[in-house]
Motif scaffolding. Structure first.
Motif, mmCIF file in Angstrom:
data_model
loop_
_atom_site.group_PDB
_atom_site.id
_atom_site.type_symbol
_atom_site.label_atom_id
_atom_site.label_comp_id
_atom_site.label_asym_id
_atom_site.label_seq_id
_atom_site.Cartn_x
_atom_site.Cartn_y
_atom_site.Cartn_z
ATOM 1 N N HIS A 169 -31.822 -37.444 -51.064
ATOM 2 C CA HIS A 169 -32.599 -38.677 -51.020
ATOM 3 C C HIS A 169 -31.725 -39.869 -50.664
ATOM 4 C CE1 HIS A 169 -30.818 -38.701 -55.048
ATOM 5 N NE2 HIS A 169 -31.077 -40.007 -55.138
ATOM 6 N N THR B 76 -36.270 -45.992 -51.154
ATOM 7 C CA THR B 76 -37.133 -46.014 -49.975
ATOM 8 C C THR B 76 -38.580 -46.303 -50.368
ATOM 9 O OG1 THR B 76 -37.672 -43.644 -50.016
ATOM 10 C CG2 THR B 76 -35.656 -44.285 -48.876
ATOM 11 N N HIS C 159 -43.478 -43.214 -48.072
ATOM 12 C CA HIS C 159 -42.613 -42.882 -49.201
ATOM 13 C C HIS C 159 -43.305 -43.239 -50.518
ATOM 14 C CE1 HIS C 159 -38.928 -42.638 -46.547
ATOM 15 N NE2 HIS C 159 -39.732 -43.362 -45.791
ATOM 16 N N HIS D 80 -38.428 -38.750 -51.371
ATOM 17 C CA HIS D 80 -39.627 -39.538 -51.661
ATOM 18 C C HIS D 80 -40.604 -39.544 -50.482
ATOM 19 C CE1 HIS D 80 -36.718 -40.826 -54.600
ATOM 20 N NE2 HIS D 80 -36.032 -41.504 -53.710
ATOM 21 N N SER D 81 -40.176 -39.066 -49.315
ATOM 22 C CA SER D 81 -41.024 -39.062 -48.120
ATOM 23 C C SER D 81 -42.099 -37.981 -48.251
ATOM 24 C CB SER D 81 -40.186 -38.782 -46.870
ATOM 25 O OG SER D 81 -39.090 -39.663 -46.776
#
Length: 303
Positions: free
Chosen positions: A118, A122, A172, A218-219
């Motif tokens: 990560h 974001t 995100h 987080h995407s």
């Protein structure tokens, strides 16, 4: 390693053939806006990751150094009482009574979510530019921090893989990475504070014009794909960027300071014996418009 650095008074040792240097001969406590920081920032732009060993960086000096890069990120600002001072975040399994959290405690599960590749923040309205990590308490084995250059990887990525994401935006969400570890963890309020963010897939460095892929654990959604298709493509992109050629693994000693460019580097922690205490101090500084933030923003919504 391409490029020249003006910091001839310091010795530089490559961390990896594609990015990163260990800097020797520099005491970080002597860095200020008018002395040495311009040279430090030039190294940061050129090499993306910098390691300094054997530093005596107090919490006060740690904070001062972070403030030179930009506004200090404060994820707990909404919970802080009026007049209450900023508390430096810790990546730690140490509890207030000195014991360590159990392997399946939510505190430890949150640490385990950091084992996913990560970039920090974001998912926040303003992402972070740098993470300055300081080794305070280290374990006898395990607990390395791994860095991967998405700038070097993007430059060498096959054209057909690049084409699948180039020119698109990526969404995100903080809870998305936590959900990969624990449904219970993902439901905690601290992981649901901010609305989803939507950033360009590629971040161009405004100083040297080099591009880096901007993804994270987080995407969860790439424009033009559904969530299932996005997950497959995000996994493929992450796998390419985290090949050994683009990775540096740092094994901590107390006093080490490791900092990196969040625009161009992924990172993750690695497991350690959880009965052993481990504590790293972490301060992130937020990006400013001069760091390329305007070009990262998506100005139109996808059709």
């Amino acid at each position: 390693m391409s490029g020249e650095t003006p910091m001839t008074q310091f010795d530089l040792v490559p961390l990896n053939p594609t990015f990163g240097v260990e800097v020797t001969g520099l005491n970080l406590t002597t860095v200020s806006a008018g002395s040495l920081f311009p040279e430090l920032r030039a190294l940061f732009e050129e090499h993306s990751a910098l390691l300094f060993r054997g530093q005596d960086l107090t919490p006060e000096k740690h904070l001062e150094l972070a403030q030179l890069f930009g506004p200090v990120e404060d994820r707990e600002a909404d919970a802080r009482k009026p007049g209450e001072a900023f508390k430096i975040p810790e990546v730690s399994n140490v509890l207030e009574d000195g014991s360590t959290s159990g392997e399946m405690d939510l505190k430890t599960l949150n640490l385990k979510s950091n084992f996913l590749w990560h970039a920090d923040s974001t998912f926040m309205p303003v992402p972070s530019l740098v993470n300055i990590l300081v080794g305070r308490i280290v374990t006898t084995t395990g607990g390395a921090t791994e860095l991967a250059s998405t700038r070097a990887a993007w430059a060498e990525m096959p054209a057909d893989l690049k084409a699948r994401v180039q020119g698109r935006g990526i969404w995100h969400r903080f809870s998305h990475s936590r959900k990969k570890i624990s449904e219970e963890l993902a439901k905690l309020p601290m992981f649901n504070k901010w609305p989803d963010t939507h950033w360009n897939a590629v971040w161009k460095n405004p100083v040297n014009r080099r591009e880096a892929l901007y993804i994270a654990s987080h995407s969860f959604l790439i424009d033009g794909y559904d969530e299932a298709e996005s997950a497959v493509l995000l996994d493929e992109l992450t796998a390419f960027c985290t090949q050994p050629r683009y990775v540096y693994a740092h094994h901590w000693s107390a006093g080490d300071v490791l900092l990196w460019d969040q625009r161009a580097v992924l990172h993750r922690g690695t497991p350690w014996p959880y009965e052993q205490p481990r504590k790293l101090s972490s301060i992130c500084s937020s990006v400013k418009p001069s760091d390329g933030l305007p070009s990262l923003r998506i100005t139109t919504e996808p059709a």
